[in-house]
Design an enzyme around this catalytic site. Structure first.
Site, PDB file in Angstrom:
ATOM      1  N   PHE A   1      35.110  51.784  44.622  1.00  0.00           N
ATOM      2  CA  PHE A   1      34.686  50.625  45.245  1.00  0.00           C
ATOM      3  C   PHE A   1      34.414  50.978  46.887  1.00  0.00           C
ATOM      4  O   PHE A   1      35.112  51.777  47.381  1.00  0.00           O
ATOM      5  CB  PHE A   1      36.049  49.799  45.385  1.00  0.00           C
TER       6      PHE A   1
ATOM      7  N   ASP B   1      43.460  54.731  43.943  1.00  0.00           N
ATOM      8  CA  ASP B   1      43.322  53.353  44.088  1.00  0.00           C
ATOM      9  C   ASP B   1      43.510  52.573  42.708  1.00  0.00           C
ATOM     10  O   ASP B   1      42.970  52.711  41.884  1.00  0.00           O
ATOM     11  CB  ASP B   1      42.092  52.962  44.715  1.00  0.00           C
TER      12      ASP B   1
ATOM     13  N   ARG C   1      30.436  41.267  34.387  1.00  0.00           N
ATOM     14  CA  ARG C   1      31.594  41.751  33.751  1.00  0.00           C
ATOM     15  C   ARG C   1      32.643  40.667  33.404  1.00  0.00           C
ATOM     16  O   ARG C   1      32.671  39.598  34.010  1.00  0.00           O
ATOM     17  CB  ARG C   1      32.249  42.553  35.020  1.00  0.00           C
TER      18      ARG C   1
ATOM     19  N   TYR D   1      45.601  40.369  44.591  1.00  0.00           N
ATOM     20  CA  TYR D   1      45.066  39.421  44.221  1.00  0.00           C
ATOM     21  C   TYR D   1      44.061  39.286  42.681  1.00  0.00           C
ATOM     22  O   TYR D   1      43.844  38.320  42.549  1.00  0.00           O
ATOM     23  CB  TYR D   1      44.344  39.027  45.358  1.00  0.00           C
ATOM     24  N   LYS D   2      44.062  40.477  42.169  1.00  0.00           N
ATOM     25  CA  LYS D   2      43.453  40.612  40.897  1.00  0.00           C
ATOM     26  C   LYS D   2      44.504  40.595  39.783  1.00  0.00           C
ATOM     27  O   LYS D   2      44.975  39.202  39.535  1.00  0.00           O
ATOM     28  CB  LYS D   2      42.786  41.946  40.870  1.00  0.00           C
TER      29      LYS D   2
END
Lengths: 395, 395
Positions: free
Chosen positions: A111, A182, A354, A207-208
């Site tokens: 990312f 990560d 996605r 938060y995912k």
């Protein structure tokens, strides 16, 4: 199996939410928990809340709850800041643990903020460090004794490709490399075991898949065998051995506490704390099994009904996280059309749509409906409508 | 004058809250604002909230609201992270703007985390930098052309001593020094004008006089004349020129946006946003005038009734922020006794009791009652009770 956990989340009527890898939905319990934090704690205890309501210990207490989901022992995870900051802490610490080497290895599937933070760090250090980026499949071959630290995101945010964390970590260690993983797209999505993989540092957001809310605090794990050798570059007062002695010189606290920096975000931590209740009694192996099942159902349905969409994720479920991506030149407009019809997924430039499969609140019926809606849109070429062309987006 | 603003805060029955310089009280509007953020926004908009509910722009939109209170022009303040992180950003940027010099000047009255963050930064940089600490009154005399950056907190967290920001900034600039002002104990307490003082960087927290809640996000101001030359050391994706292009290399965004790092703390920002409503229609000059009046009333009352307490703050109100401190060897136990009787102030090692006078929700009657309660405790030597001896505490 997950009908009970589904009740724990608020999902708007008519929405099939396949974007839990961007932002998990609202846990119903978060309302009450946050309201109680405001009224019952902040309002009534005021400054005394730091001690009497446990605010000061929340980063490690909640860190232990997250730790359970990633295989971390008690006392090895702490919450705070953002994932970007935690990447900075981990990589700067990793470099100090490997002082004779000058290469940080990562891959082009990482990312971007992870890479950006390293670029900023290396520019500051100005000591001849290089960030070396290879293709994801070339990582294993690039692990040699010139590399100081390996920084990888376990699951690729675009394709869902899953790195083999146990094997890469082992290979890295054999070459004397310090590892930073990560887990943004794997914590809460699948079984992760940082202890048995023997990773050195792990970081992630909440938060995912952990449903902590927009901008929820990040976490950092440091292997207990290393933590007392870590010298924090971001040496804030709450990482100090005695924060309330107000000394003029920094002295790092014991263990994982040294990775704390400033005052903890108490309101956000309360929302996250409530969100983590959804994992009580949930076996991550069941989550993974069901996620794979839903993903396979989706892939099969889309490939049979929407041949224009090309699978961009690994076909083998063992090589994927909990998301499935397809490439399609008009992917942005397609996603807008899907959202307009209640199927919320995500678009990632240049051409990726996605979809995340999160069994805590998504089931087979949702997937069946989502396939049907997608097939209708493709058949009618509805993405061509001008209303679906304006570009914006968030990870 | 402030009876209307007082209604905006929840204060527990029987409490006189003189600790707004540690943690401001709950603004009544924060309940509704946060509940609406959870239910109406996160719950219903899910990922779409980033664009459709303005979450992505909240750090600059709310930054402008804070900016108004510190004399910063629109577009020069952004919210995020913690004060510790913002200090790191400001000092690392300041050093890069002054590459030929190797001294960071600060004083022994600075809040420790500011010093700790600089110590961590300098250790990382490892390029011969020195953090030079002088006594507060020696700062002006130490501003010479060996100094790269001056880092000061405008109001001392223990004594309330106020630095002369306009004059020190001017003197620093005359010697070619870049200035970083920490406004943690002045923003919202008194008129601050970063633009007319021409300061280079200013940082602060929002959980004290700005009442944003425990762990509320910090702010950073960068002078518009400088911001485009600043190269962020903490180069996160939301400081990137095009965060959603997901490029592999960092390129800093325009203006103050480059000081953003990771994903913004949306829930905490909502509480802060509500808290800032209390300042609508309030003139900071009136706040300051009334705060001085309350402080003078308190000093006069304490000095006449409690001769054992020695004023530790400057006697001249022009040299003080909005807090008054006294030293007393048994200060810790004394503060515990006060809190037990409903007067909440703060203790700071080794022997300081401190009290903040915040006219938004504290008036003359509160001060009269607080003096009476303090005098009773002193007369009865109530601090000697063993129940008041256990040590804990938070800034």
């Amino acid at each position: 199996m997950f009908s009970a956990t589904r009740q724990r989340f608020h999902l708007p009527d008519g929405v099939i939410y396949l974007d839990g890898n961007s932002l998990g939905p609202l846990p119903v319990a978060a309302r009450e928990k946050v309201a109680s934090l405001l009224d019952g704690q902040w309002g009534e205890y005021l400054i005394r809340g730091w001690n009497q309501c446990g605010w000061m210990d929340a980063p490690t207490r909640i860190g232990d709850r997250v730790g359970k989901l990633i295989g971390a022992p008690v006392g090895s995870v702490v919450m705070g800041d953002t994932l970007s900051i935690k990447v900075y802490q981990a990589v700067s610490s990793a470099l100090e643990l490997n002082p004779g080497r000058r290469i940080i290895l990562s891959d082009t599937g990482n990312f971007p903020t992870d890479l950006y933070m390293v670029q900023g760090l290396l520019r500051s250090l100005d000591r001849g460090y290089t960030l070396k980026l290879v293709e994801p499949e070339e990582v294993a071959g690039a692990l040699d004794d010139s590399v100081a630290a390996l920084l990888l995101t376990q699951v690729d945010y675009r394709t869902g490709r899953l790195h083999d964390m146990p094997s890469l970590t082992q290979k890295a260690h054999a070459a004397g490399i310090v590892t930073v993983w990560d887990l943004a797209h794997s914590a809460g999505a699948m079984a992760v075991d940082v202890a048995s993989c023997d990773v050195d540092f792990a970081v992630g957001c909440t938060y995912k898949y952990l449903n902590g809310g927009p901008g929820a605090p990040a976490f950092i794990y440091v292997a207990p065998r290393l933590v007392d050798r870590v010298r924090p570059a971001l040496s804030g007062w709450l990482g100090h051995a005695e924060p309330f002695a107000f000394e003029l010189s920094y002295a790092s606290g014991a263990g994982i506490d040294r990775m704390r920096v400033g005052t903890p975000p108490v309101i956000a931590l309360a929302a996250l704390d409530a969100a983590l209740d959804a994992w009580d009694g949930v076996d991550m192996a069941d989550v993974r099994r069901m996620s794979v099942e839903l993903s396979e159902q989706f892939i099969a349905g889309v490939e049979s009904q929407c041949p224009e969409l090309v699978l961009a994720s690994p076909r083998n479920s063992e090589d994927r996280g909990s998301q499935v991506s397809f490439s399609f030149a008009e992917g942005f407009a397609l996603m807008q059309a899907l959202i307009a019809d209640g199927v919320i997924g995500d678009f990632r430039a240049p051409d990726i749509v996605r979809f995340a499969f999160t069994p805590l609140y998504i089931d087979r019926h949702d997937v069946t409906r989502a396939i049907g809606i997608l097939a209708d849109i493709m058949r009618d070429r509805r993405w061509e409508s001008t209303q679906f062309q304006t570009r914006t987006g968030v990870t």
